[in-house]
Design a protein around this motif. Structure first.
Motif, PDB file in Angstrom:
ATOM      1  N   GLY A 193       0.837  -1.186   0.000  1.00 47.53           N
ATOM      2  CA  GLY A 193       0.000   0.000   0.000  1.00 47.53           C
ATOM      3  C   GLY A 193       0.874   1.238   0.000  1.00 47.53           C
ATOM      4  N   ILE A 194       0.513   2.203  -0.838  1.00 47.83           N
ATOM      5  CA  ILE A 194       1.344   3.388  -1.045  1.00 47.83           C
ATOM      6  C   ILE A 194       0.501   4.643  -0.852  1.00 47.83           C
ATOM      7  CG2 ILE A 194       2.782   4.617  -2.718  1.00 47.83           C
ATOM      8  CD1 ILE A 194       2.841   1.746  -4.195  1.00 47.83           C
ATOM      9  N   LYS A 195       1.067   5.599  -0.125  1.00 47.25           N
ATOM     10  CA  LYS A 195       0.432   6.905   0.045  1.00 47.25           C
ATOM     11  C   LYS A 195       1.527   7.952  -0.069  1.00 47.25           C
ATOM     12  CE  LYS A 195      -2.478   9.591   3.135  1.00 47.25           C
ATOM     13  NZ  LYS A 195      -3.164   9.620   4.424  1.00 47.25           N
ATOM     14  N   GLY A 196       1.457   8.751  -1.105  1.00 44.31           N
ATOM     15  CA  GLY A 196       2.507   9.735  -1.352  1.00 44.31           C
ATOM     16  C   GLY A 196       3.828   9.026  -1.582  1.00 44.31           C
ATOM     17  N   GLN A 197       4.852   9.460  -0.878  1.00 45.81           N
ATOM     18  CA  GLN A 197       6.174   8.836  -1.009  1.00 45.81           C
ATOM     19  C   GLN A 197       6.408   7.782   0.069  1.00 45.81           C
ATOM     20  OE1 GLN A 197       8.574  12.529  -1.120  1.00 45.81           O
ATOM     21  NE2 GLN A 197       9.190  11.805  -3.143  1.00 45.81           N
ATOM     22  N   LYS A 198       5.361   7.415   0.775  1.00 46.85           N
ATOM     23  CA  LYS A 198       5.499   6.480   1.897  1.00 46.85           C
ATOM     24  C   LYS A 198       4.899   5.112   1.564  1.00 46.85           C
ATOM     25  CE  LYS A 198       4.446   6.158   6.820  1.00 46.85           C
ATOM     26  NZ  LYS A 198       3.702   6.792   7.922  1.00 46.85           N
ATOM     27  N   LEU A 199       5.673   4.082   1.827  1.00 46.48           N
ATOM     28  CA  LEU A 199       5.163   2.720   1.743  1.00 46.48           C
ATOM     29  C   LEU A 199       4.422   2.477   3.044  1.00 46.48           C
ATOM     30  CD1 LEU A 199       5.206   0.075   0.039  1.00 46.48           C
ATOM     31  CD2 LEU A 199       7.088  -0.647   1.522  1.00 46.48           C
ATOM     32  N   GLU A 200       3.105   2.410   2.972  1.00 44.07           N
ATOM     33  CA  GLU A 200       2.281   2.263   4.160  1.00 44.07           C
ATOM     34  C   GLU A 200       2.238   0.822   4.663  1.00 44.07           C
ATOM     35  OE1 GLU A 200       0.595   4.509   6.010  1.00 44.07           O
ATOM     36  OE2 GLU A 200       1.234   6.219   4.808  1.00 44.07           O
ATOM     37  N   MET A 201       2.379  -0.126   3.739  1.00 41.65           N
ATOM     38  CA  MET A 201       2.303  -1.536   4.123  1.00 41.65           C
ATOM     39  C   MET A 201       2.932  -2.388   3.044  1.00 41.65           C
ATOM     40  SD  MET A 201      -1.818  -1.990   3.471  1.00 41.65           S
ATOM     41  CE  MET A 201      -2.248  -0.537   4.417  1.00 41.65           C
ATOM     42  N   LEU A 202       3.508  -3.485   3.466  1.00 41.64           N
ATOM     43  CA  LEU A 202       4.055  -4.475   2.556  1.00 41.64           C
ATOM     44  C   LEU A 202       3.982  -5.816   3.266  1.00 41.64           C
ATOM     45  CD1 LEU A 202       5.557  -5.338  -0.044  1.00 41.64           C
ATOM     46  CD2 LEU A 202       7.683  -4.788   1.126  1.00 41.64           C
ATOM     47  N   PHE A 203       3.170  -6.718   2.738  1.00 37.42           N
ATOM     48  CA  PHE A 203       2.976  -8.028   3.362  1.00 37.42           C
ATOM     49  C   PHE A 203       3.078  -9.114   2.307  1.00 37.42           C
ATOM     50  CE2 PHE A 203       0.762  -5.057   6.153  1.00 37.42           C
ATOM     51  CZ  PHE A 203       1.324  -5.398   7.379  1.00 37.42           C
ATOM     52  N   VAL A 204       3.857 -10.129   2.623  1.00 40.51           N
ATOM     53  CA  VAL A 204       4.035 -11.292   1.760  1.00 40.51           C
ATOM     54  C   VAL A 204       3.619 -12.509   2.569  1.00 40.51           C
ATOM     55  CG1 VAL A 204       5.680 -12.679   0.436  1.00 40.51           C
ATOM     56  CG2 VAL A 204       5.982 -10.188   0.579  1.00 40.51           C
ATOM     57  N   SER A 205       2.737 -13.335   2.016  1.00 37.88           N
ATOM     58  CA  SER A 205       2.275 -14.521   2.739  1.00 37.88           C
ATOM     59  C   SER A 205       3.464 -15.370   3.166  1.00 37.88           C
ATOM     60  CB  SER A 205       1.307 -15.338   1.885  1.00 37.88           C
ATOM     61  OG  SER A 205       1.978 -15.869   0.764  1.00 37.88           O
ATOM     62  N   ALA A 206       3.311 -16.062   4.281  1.00 37.99           N
ATOM     63  CA  ALA A 206       4.411 -16.847   4.857  1.00 37.99           C
ATOM     64  C   ALA A 206       5.004 -17.824   3.851  1.00 37.99           C
ATOM     65  CB  ALA A 206       3.923 -17.583   6.104  1.00 37.99           C
ATOM     66  N   GLU A 207       4.154 -18.494   3.092  1.00 34.05           N
ATOM     67  CA  GLU A 207       4.655 -19.510   2.154  1.00 34.05           C
ATOM     68  C   GLU A 207       5.343 -18.916   0.929  1.00 34.05           C
ATOM     69  OE1 GLU A 207       0.223 -18.906   1.464  1.00 34.05           O
ATOM     70  OE2 GLU A 207       1.484 -19.233   3.198  1.00 34.05           O
ATOM     71  N   ASN A 208       5.242 -17.609   0.748  1.00 35.11           N
ATOM     72  CA  ASN A 208       5.878 -16.961  -0.408  1.00 35.11           C
ATOM     73  C   ASN A 208       7.035 -16.046  -0.031  1.00 35.11           C
ATOM     74  OD1 ASN A 208       4.346 -17.672  -2.993  1.00 35.11           O
ATOM     75  ND2 ASN A 208       2.738 -17.355  -1.484  1.00 35.11           N
ATOM     76  N   ARG A 209       7.405 -16.061   1.230  1.00 37.74           N
ATOM     77  CA  ARG A 209       8.533 -15.238   1.679  1.00 37.74           C
ATOM     78  C   ARG A 209       9.837 -15.791   1.108  1.00 37.74           C
ATOM     79  NH1 ARG A 209       9.001 -12.434   5.886  1.00 37.74           N
ATOM     80  NH2 ARG A 209      10.463 -13.802   6.940  1.00 37.74           N
ATOM     81  N   GLY A 210      10.788 -14.895   0.884  1.00 44.20           N
ATOM     82  CA  GLY A 210      12.101 -15.306   0.418  1.00 44.20           C
ATOM     83  C   GLY A 210      12.189 -15.600  -1.067  1.00 44.20           C
ATOM     84  N   LYS A 211      11.172 -15.257  -1.825  1.00 42.28           N
ATOM     85  CA  LYS A 211      11.157 -15.525  -3.266  1.00 42.28           C
ATOM     86  C   LYS A 211      11.350 -14.264  -4.109  1.00 42.28           C
ATOM     87  CE  LYS A 211       8.110 -19.516  -2.716  1.00 42.28           C
ATOM     88  NZ  LYS A 211       6.804 -20.095  -3.072  1.00 42.28           N
ATOM     89  N   GLY A 212      11.616 -13.128  -3.452  1.00 40.98           N
ATOM     90  CA  GLY A 212      11.824 -11.883  -4.180  1.00 40.98           C
ATOM     91  C   GLY A 212      10.553 -11.099  -4.460  1.00 40.98           C
ATOM     92  N   ILE A 213       9.419 -11.590  -4.001  1.00 35.26           N
ATOM     93  CA  ILE A 213       8.137 -10.919  -4.268  1.00 35.26           C
ATOM     94  C   ILE A 213       8.083  -9.565  -3.574  1.00 35.26           C
ATOM     95  CG2 ILE A 213       5.631 -11.064  -3.975  1.00 35.26           C
ATOM     96  CD1 ILE A 213       5.992 -14.162  -4.208  1.00 35.26           C
ATOM     97  N   GLY A 214       8.470  -9.512  -2.304  1.00 39.87           N
ATOM     98  CA  GLY A 214       8.470  -8.251  -1.568  1.00 39.87           C
ATOM     99  C   GLY A 214       9.406  -7.237  -2.186  1.00 39.87           C
ATOM    100  N   LYS A 215      10.556  -7.704  -2.621  1.00 33.38           N
ATOM    101  CA  LYS A 215      11.536  -6.808  -3.246  1.00 33.38           C
ATOM    102  C   LYS A 215      10.971  -6.227  -4.538  1.00 33.38           C
ATOM    103  CE  LYS A 215      16.411  -6.589  -4.416  1.00 33.38           C
ATOM    104  NZ  LYS A 215      17.678  -7.328  -4.471  1.00 33.38           N
ATOM    105  N   ARG A 216      10.288  -7.049  -5.329  1.00 33.34           N
ATOM    106  CA  ARG A 216       9.698  -6.550  -6.573  1.00 33.34           C
ATOM    107  C   ARG A 216       8.546  -5.580  -6.286  1.00 33.34           C
ATOM    108  NH1 ARG A 216      11.343 -11.654  -8.095  1.00 33.34           N
ATOM    109  NH2 ARG A 216       9.348 -12.694  -7.842  1.00 33.34           N
ATOM    110  N   LEU A 217       7.752  -5.852  -5.271  1.00 37.67           N
ATOM    111  CA  LEU A 217       6.684  -4.912  -4.903  1.00 37.67           C
ATOM    112  C   LEU A 217       7.280  -3.569  -4.474  1.00 37.67           C
ATOM    113  CD1 LEU A 217       4.135  -7.095  -2.910  1.00 37.67           C
ATOM    114  CD2 LEU A 217       3.677  -5.855  -5.017  1.00 37.67           C
TER     115      LEU A 217
END
Length: 146
Positions: A68-92
Motif C-alpha cells: 500500500g502506497i500513500k505519497g512517497q510512503k510505503l504504508e504496508m508491505l505483506f508477503v504470505s508466509a509460504e511466499n517469503r524469500g522468493k523476491g516478491i516483496g523486493k519486486r513490490l
C-alpha cells in the motif's frame, strides 16, 4: 508465475488480502500476542481501503502479497508466509519506488527481518519512536531511501 498489478477495486480482494496479512504477520511479528493480532486485524480492511495505491502480487489469480502506497510512503508491505524469500516483496517495493517515488517506510523495530530487508535495499533509519503510530508500546523506525 507471479503477476503484479495495481488494484482499484480493493473491497473485492479484502478477504484474500486479510489472509495474506495474517499469514505474514504470524511469520514476522513474533512480538505480538494472539489477542493483539486479532485486535489489529479488525483495522486492516480500513487501512487497506485508505491507501491511494494498492499493488497486489498474484499467483494463479490469488493474492500472495501486497503493498500500500500513500505519497512517497510505503504504508504496508505483506508477503504470505509460504511466499517469503522468493523476491516478491523486493519486486513490490521496487514497483513502489519506480512508479510512485516511494522513499519512506515505517517499520516495527522488533521485526528484525523487515528492518534487515529495508536496510538491504537501501533504506536507512532516520528516526526512532518508543511507540507505534497508534500509541502502542512497539518501537518503530522511520526509514528513508538513500
Amino acid at each position: 508465475m507471479i503477476k503484479y498489478k495495481e488494484v482499484e477495486e480493493k473491497e473485492v480482494l479484502l478477504p484474500q488480502l486479510l489472509r495474506v496479512w495474517e499469514s505474514a504477520v504470524r511469520a514476522t511479528h513474533l512480538f505480538l500476542s494472539e489477542k493483539e493480532i486479532e485486535k489489529i486485524k479488525r483495522y486492516v480492511p480500513q487501512a487497506i481501503g485508505e491507501v491511494p495505491f494498492l499493488v497486489v502480487a498474484e499467483q494463479e489469480g490469488m493474492p500472495v502479497a501486497f503493498a500500500g502506497i500513500k505519497g512517497q510512503k510505503l504504508e504496508m508491505l505483506f508477503v504470505s508466509a509460504e511466499n517469503r524469500g522468493k523476491g516478491i516483496g523486493k519486486r513490490l517495493l521496487q514497483y513502489a519506488v519506480d512508479n510512485h517515488g516511494v522513499s519512506e517506510v515505517v517499520v516495527n523495530e522488533q521485526n528484525a527481518q523487515a528492518v534487515g530487508f529495508y536496510s538491504h535495499v537501501g533504506f536507512v533509519v532516520c528516526k526512532r519512536s518508543d511507540v507505534d503510530e497508534q500509541g502502542n508500546p512497539y518501537p518503530i523506525l522511520y526509514m528513508k531511501k538513500v
